[in-house]
Design a protein around this motif. Sequence first.
Motif, PDB file in Angstrom:
ATOM      1  N   ARG A 218       0.857  -1.193   0.000  1.00  0.00           N
ATOM      2  CA  ARG A 218       0.000   0.000   0.000  1.00  0.00           C
ATOM      3  C   ARG A 218       0.881   1.227   0.000  1.00  0.00           C
ATOM      4  O   ARG A 218       1.860   1.284   0.742  1.00  0.00           O
ATOM      5  CB  ARG A 218      -0.854   0.062   1.289  1.00  0.00           C
ATOM      6  N   GLN A 219       0.515   2.204  -0.801  1.00  0.00           N
ATOM      7  CA  GLN A 219       1.226   3.482  -0.805  1.00  0.00           C
ATOM      8  C   GLN A 219       0.277   4.510  -0.225  1.00  0.00           C
ATOM      9  O   GLN A 219      -0.773   4.776  -0.786  1.00  0.00           O
ATOM     10  CB  GLN A 219       1.606   3.865  -2.232  1.00  0.00           C
ATOM     11  N   ASP A 220       0.642   5.097   0.883  1.00  0.00           N
ATOM     12  CA  ASP A 220      -0.310   5.892   1.659  1.00  0.00           C
ATOM     13  C   ASP A 220       0.196   7.274   2.043  1.00  0.00           C
ATOM     14  O   ASP A 220       0.035   7.700   3.179  1.00  0.00           O
ATOM     15  CB  ASP A 220      -0.663   5.121   2.949  1.00  0.00           C
ATOM     16  N   ARG A 221       0.774   8.014   1.089  1.00  0.00           N
ATOM     17  CA  ARG A 221       1.362   9.284   1.525  1.00  0.00           C
ATOM     18  C   ARG A 221       0.328  10.266   2.070  1.00  0.00           C
ATOM     19  O   ARG A 221       0.622  11.060   2.963  1.00  0.00           O
ATOM     20  CB  ARG A 221       2.208   9.913   0.427  1.00  0.00           C
ATOM     21  N   MET A 270       8.050  12.446  -0.952  1.00  0.00           N
ATOM     22  CA  MET A 270       8.165  11.223  -0.160  1.00  0.00           C
ATOM     23  C   MET A 270       6.847  10.448  -0.249  1.00  0.00           C
ATOM     24  O   MET A 270       5.802  11.028  -0.503  1.00  0.00           O
ATOM     25  CB  MET A 270       8.435  11.558   1.308  1.00  0.00           C
ATOM     26  N   ASN A 271       6.944   9.150  -0.018  1.00  0.00           N
ATOM     27  CA  ASN A 271       5.741   8.342   0.055  1.00  0.00           C
ATOM     28  C   ASN A 271       5.803   7.476   1.305  1.00  0.00           C
ATOM     29  O   ASN A 271       6.824   7.495   2.018  1.00  0.00           O
ATOM     30  CB  ASN A 271       5.580   7.473  -1.199  1.00  0.00           C
ATOM     31  N   LEU A 272       4.745   6.762   1.584  1.00  0.00           N
ATOM     32  CA  LEU A 272       4.726   5.889   2.754  1.00  0.00           C
ATOM     33  C   LEU A 272       4.315   4.517   2.262  1.00  0.00           C
ATOM     34  O   LEU A 272       3.225   4.354   1.716  1.00  0.00           O
ATOM     35  CB  LEU A 272       3.726   6.433   3.787  1.00  0.00           C
ATOM     36  N   ALA A 273       5.225   3.546   2.439  1.00  0.00           N
ATOM     37  CA  ALA A 273       4.942   2.190   1.964  1.00  0.00           C
ATOM     38  C   ALA A 273       4.588   1.290   3.136  1.00  0.00           C
ATOM     39  O   ALA A 273       5.249   1.317   4.176  1.00  0.00           O
ATOM     40  CB  ALA A 273       6.165   1.634   1.232  1.00  0.00           C
ATOM     41  N   ARG A 274       3.515   0.514   2.980  1.00  0.00           N
ATOM     42  CA  ARG A 274       3.192  -0.554   3.936  1.00  0.00           C
ATOM     43  C   ARG A 274       3.271  -1.841   3.124  1.00  0.00           C
ATOM     44  O   ARG A 274       2.566  -2.003   2.128  1.00  0.00           O
ATOM     45  CB  ARG A 274       1.788  -0.377   4.498  1.00  0.00           C
ATOM     46  N   ILE A 275       4.169  -2.725   3.537  1.00  0.00           N
ATOM     47  CA  ILE A 275       4.477  -3.889   2.714  1.00  0.00           C
ATOM     48  C   ILE A 275       4.312  -5.166   3.525  1.00  0.00           C
ATOM     49  O   ILE A 275       4.922  -5.325   4.585  1.00  0.00           O
ATOM     50  CB  ILE A 275       5.926  -3.816   2.181  1.00  0.00           C
ATOM     51  N   GLY A 276       3.482  -6.056   3.018  1.00  0.00           N
ATOM     52  CA  GLY A 276       3.335  -7.368   3.633  1.00  0.00           C
ATOM     53  C   GLY A 276       4.247  -8.351   2.907  1.00  0.00           C
ATOM     54  O   GLY A 276       4.137  -8.536   1.697  1.00  0.00           O
TER      55      GLY A 276
END
Lengths: 284, 111
Positions: A218-221, A270-276
């Motif tokens: 998920r990319q959640d900036r 910048m971005n925010l990555a949530r990675i499973g």
Amino acid sequence: MSGPGASAAAIQRHYDIGDEFYALWLDESRTYSCALWEGEEDLHAAQLRKIDWHLARCGAQGVRRLLDIGCGWGALLRRATERHGVAQAVGLTLSAAQQRLIEANGRPRVEARLEGWAEHRPGATYDAIVSIGAFEHFARLDQSPAEKLAGYRAFFTFCHEALAPGGRLSLQTITYENADRRDFSRFFAEHIFPESDLPHLTEIVSAAQGLFEIEQLRQDRAHYARTARAWLSRLKAQRAAAEALVGAETVERYKKYLGLLVLGFHAGTMNLARIGLRRLEKWR
Amino acid sequence: MDSMMSERAADPGAAAIEREIAGWMRGYLAELLEIPLEEIDDDTSFDRYGLDSLASVGMIGDLEEWLGVELDPVLASDHPSIRALARALAADERRRLLLTRRLRLPAASRP
Ligand SMILES: C[S@@+](CC[C@H](N)C(=O)[O-])C[C@H]1O[C@@H](n2cnc3c(N)ncnc32)[C@H](O)[C@@H]1O
């Protein structure tokens, strides 16, 4: 040695300026990373949703042993044992203040260790691993791209070895999006996150290759812009108390830093990555 | 007349706020950049003036302090000139009443 990234001294300069100062503007769980928003709820609810998302992602429900790399003030460790049936939750931090606070709370199934992942020797394997908002510290600006990648590779190798077969790692980190280390604000580098460089998503993917498969990304900036706005707003509202604790200059510095976070995520530098991620098994 | 102009003309309160804020910003930039006030141009982008993201966040923080109203740190990047920023701030209806009071301007003719 804390590993290939920022040193313990650099981390402590940022995190050990005072538990009470952070308590003033973080939510009551004292979570210091991007929340997961849905609708109009408050910061605290969005932080708990984020924690639950990661615990679900790494399959932590009812497991024996969970590791939290970069555990902050321990919100996830607490929630894992109290709400998700985790029998033993171990957290790693380089911040002495954080470790002391978690240990002082004296929760029997929670353990906080003052050490980096590179020096951690798990007594037994972990069933699940979470790392939220710590990967940002795993590389330094003075490293070559190859050294940086090797450091990330060492991190995923550590996680691979520490995890039981089929185990999962849920990772959350800020990344460079439409920017790179040459754009990295000198202000950030000097005053806020000394010795730290952000990853590109491609570096994470390539460092994990052959060790982990990516199950979800998920990319959640926008979520981070909103989180940082909430922090900034709270800090402004608590300004007098904050100045009494750390001085006007530091408060001013944090206001700028939080403003820059909002701006960076808003603009997409910048971005925010949530990675499973799921541990790959050797097949040959 | 373009739509911006007619919008402005329709509300003298907004026009006054815009004027006050633009005036403050000219003074701010002249001091920050150490150039004469007359040389500050309302339509030149902050970027052209050499403001980086830190300076832009700092400027919004100082403007906020002067106005006594909470402002979003991205404002100067979304509205990147004196005119654009002053106009955007004046255009926000919810904020207008507050700003009118803070800037001690005569109350607008319309609510
Ligand atoms: C931004 S905080 C996030 C804390 C927590 N996960 C949260 O979401 O609130 C980063 C944490 O990473 C820890 N950290 C940084 N480098 C580390 C390393 N090499 N090994 C373990 N922890 C590290 C810091 O001590 C701090 O607790």
